[in-house]
Design a protein around this motif. Sequence first.
Motif, PDB file in Angstrom:
ATOM      1  N   VAL A  86      -2.666 -28.027  28.579  1.00  0.00           N
ATOM      2  CA  VAL A  86      -2.272 -28.819  27.416  1.00  0.00           C
ATOM      3  C   VAL A  86      -3.504 -29.621  27.023  1.00  0.00           C
ATOM      4  O   VAL A  86      -3.955 -30.504  27.757  1.00  0.00           O
ATOM      5  CB  VAL A  86      -1.095 -29.762  27.754  1.00  0.00           C
ATOM      6  N   ASP A  90      -4.800 -32.302  25.476  1.00  0.00           N
ATOM      7  CA  ASP A  90      -4.450 -33.607  24.903  1.00  0.00           C
ATOM      8  C   ASP A  90      -5.158 -34.740  25.642  1.00  0.00           C
ATOM      9  O   ASP A  90      -4.668 -35.858  25.694  1.00  0.00           O
ATOM     10  CB  ASP A  90      -2.930 -33.814  24.941  1.00  0.00           C
ATOM     11  N   ASP A 137      -0.859 -27.992  35.283  1.00  0.00           N
ATOM     12  CA  ASP A 137      -0.003 -28.224  36.446  1.00  0.00           C
ATOM     13  C   ASP A 137      -0.320 -27.258  37.586  1.00  0.00           C
ATOM     14  O   ASP A 137       0.378 -27.217  38.592  1.00  0.00           O
ATOM     15  CB  ASP A 137       1.476 -28.129  36.063  1.00  0.00           C
ATOM     16  N   ALA A 166       1.435 -25.577  24.675  1.00  0.00           N
ATOM     17  CA  ALA A 166       1.970 -26.848  24.161  1.00  0.00           C
ATOM     18  C   ALA A 166       2.605 -27.649  25.280  1.00  0.00           C
ATOM     19  O   ALA A 166       2.654 -28.877  25.227  1.00  0.00           O
ATOM     20  CB  ALA A 166       2.969 -26.579  23.052  1.00  0.00           C
ATOM     21  N   SER A 167       3.101 -26.939  26.290  1.00  0.00           N
ATOM     22  CA  SER A 167       3.692 -27.604  27.451  1.00  0.00           C
ATOM     23  C   SER A 167       3.621 -26.631  28.611  1.00  0.00           C
ATOM     24  O   SER A 167       3.504 -25.424  28.414  1.00  0.00           O
ATOM     25  CB  SER A 167       5.148 -28.010  27.188  1.00  0.00           C
ATOM     26  N   TRP A 168       3.711 -27.113  29.819  1.00  0.00           N
ATOM     27  CA  TRP A 168       3.638 -26.244  30.984  1.00  0.00           C
ATOM     28  C   TRP A 168       4.881 -25.378  31.048  1.00  0.00           C
ATOM     29  O   TRP A 168       5.979 -25.810  30.685  1.00  0.00           O
ATOM     30  CB  TRP A 168       3.488 -27.051  32.256  1.00  0.00           C
TER      31      TRP A 168
END
Length: 213
Positions: free
Chosen positions: A91, A93, A181, A207-209
Amino acid sequence: MTAVLSVTGVTGVTGVRPVGSAAALVEVDDPSRALALSLWLRARVVAVDIVPAARTVLVDGCPASMVAALVEEWSGSTEVPDGPLVEVPVVYDGPDLAPLAELLGLAVDELVAAHAAVEHVVAFCGFAPGFGYLQGSPWEVPRLASPRPRVEPGSVGLAGAWTGVYPTASPGGWQLIGRTDVVLWDPSAPRPALFEPGTRVRFVEVASWGGGS
């Protein structure tokens, strides 16, 4: 001062320094050459530990005279055989992503796309267990003026020409562009480190794990 054994006719090797009676430090001029030499030696020397660094290769369990004789047979090439490929979902960010993009004269999405497009290679490991110094970044990135007292595990950072992923929480001064992660260091596993010298790494923007893009 221990005398350095000379190695003649091998590009990029400046010498072999004895370390005690059964180890040697081969001094080279380039991280790519250190990685290539370490992998070349692994195929030819048994029952020793071979540890590349930025400009050295430590050969533990083999006297310096034997190491120097082996290195004399090496081509000096920086080419390495393809290692295992690891994909790391990221991600993008990180707190330094936007200011770093501005510093490099890029839009944020341009920096992310360029970083994810590169196949990185672990040149050597150090700093903390499981931390790999990954070659492949197209930029030279300054470290932070003041290191953070704590960087979270999984943080993806840039410094100099390297990319690194923090395996555990620690202080750090790298520019953080994202997080993952993926577990990089598991002392209970048969191979505790996910990143070993020669491992190829691709960072995959998510966008997310869990793989959502």
